[in-house]
Design a protein around this motif. Structure first.
Motif, PDB file in Angstrom:
ATOM      1  N   THR A 110      -9.849 -29.024  35.459  1.00 58.22           N
ATOM      2  CA  THR A 110      -8.610 -29.489  34.296  1.00 58.22           C
ATOM      3  C   THR A 110      -7.822 -30.356  35.514  1.00 58.22           C
ATOM      4  N   LEU A 111      -7.744 -30.917  36.178  1.00 54.02           N
ATOM      5  CA  LEU A 111      -7.111 -31.771  37.489  1.00 54.02           C
ATOM      6  C   LEU A 111      -8.261 -32.764  38.140  1.00 54.02           C
ATOM      7  N   MET A 112      -8.407 -33.560  38.067  1.00 48.16           N
ATOM      8  CA  MET A 112      -8.148 -34.204  39.839  1.00 48.16           C
ATOM      9  C   MET A 112      -7.679 -34.911  40.831  1.00 48.16           C
ATOM     10  N   ARG A 113      -7.831 -35.027  41.952  1.00 49.00           N
ATOM     11  CA  ARG A 113      -6.922 -35.291  43.239  1.00 49.00           C
ATOM     12  C   ARG A 113      -6.643 -37.046  42.986  1.00 49.00           C
ATOM     13  N   SER A 138     -12.443 -36.782  44.210  1.00 49.71           N
ATOM     14  CA  SER A 138     -11.770 -36.781  43.492  1.00 49.71           C
ATOM     15  C   SER A 138     -11.694 -35.154  43.080  1.00 49.71           C
ATOM     16  N   PRO A 140     -10.477 -31.247  43.001  1.00 51.81           N
ATOM     17  CA  PRO A 140      -9.864 -30.496  43.383  1.00 51.81           C
ATOM     18  C   PRO A 140     -10.974 -29.367  44.457  1.00 51.81           C
ATOM     19  N   GLN A 144      -7.368 -24.927  44.562  1.00 47.80           N
ATOM     20  CA  GLN A 144      -6.872 -25.215  43.834  1.00 47.80           C
ATOM     21  C   GLN A 144      -7.496 -25.244  41.728  1.00 47.80           C
ATOM     22  N   THR A 145      -9.373 -25.027  42.485  1.00 45.33           N
ATOM     23  CA  THR A 145      -9.990 -24.487  41.567  1.00 45.33           C
ATOM     24  C   THR A 145      -9.947 -22.771  40.974  1.00 45.33           C
ATOM     25  N   LEU A 148      -6.558 -22.080  39.564  1.00 39.25           N
ATOM     26  CA  LEU A 148      -6.685 -21.864  37.906  1.00 39.25           C
ATOM     27  C   LEU A 148      -7.959 -21.363  37.515  1.00 39.25           C
TER      28      LEU A 148
END
Length: 168
Positions: A110-113, A138, A140, A144-145, A148
């Motif tokens: 859901t997100l990339m760095r 890139s 997470p 972070q994972t 989530l």
């Protein structure tokens, strides 16, 4: 969203012409369907697939206990039985589709760095040399994972005393 059209790629034509997610998704769906058809191409491959047999048994006996003894349920004994299902490839492909597209967080974070580097940026050369490493850098972090996953679990867990409308 789509109607059958044997002349169209993948055998369907979209009702909404400009629908990029569906167009891309249909290509992935078709590839998954081909993979499933290829995987079960041998006559006994269906009968020997313990996981497929367990899944089919669970669908019949646990998913539809009131219908489990109906005569219209096909027995998945050999490859030809798949043809009796008509749309069997669809549920099997659907399962793979769901797992590959959104069922596993690491496949669809859901997100990339990092943003994808632009041509004029120095990192673009690194992307060309080692795209896998660029992608992995890139993603997470593990922390972070984990956060989530905890949030997703919290918002998707049903309460123990939950009642559904048909049960009332």
């Amino acid at each position: 969203m789509a109607v059958e059209d044997p002349t169209a790629p993948c055998g369907v034509k979209f009702v909404i012409e400009e629908y990029p997610y569906a167009a891309d998704g249909l290509l992935i769906w078709s590839a998954i369907k081909e993979l499933v058809e290829h995987y079960y191409s041998e006559p006994k491959s269906v009968m020997l697939d313990v996981e497929l047999q367990g899944w089919w048994n669970e669908i019949k006996n646990k998913g539809h206990p009131d219908k489990k003894d109906e005569p219209w349920w096909p027995n998945l004994i050999e490859h030809t039985c798949l043809n009796e299902l008509g749309c069997f490839w669809s549920p099997c492909s659907y399962k793979l589709w769901t797992i590959s597209m959104a069922g596993y967080v690491l496949h669809r974070p859901t997100l990339m760095r990092k943003l994808i580097p632009q041509v004029e940026e120095l990192e673009y050369k690194q992307l060309l040399v080692d795209p896998k490493q660029m992608f992995l850098s890139s993603l997470p972090t593990q922390f972070q994972t984990t956060k989530l996953l905890a949030v997703q679990d919290a918002v998707s867990t049903h309460s123990l005393d939950e009642e559904y409308l048909p049960q009332l």
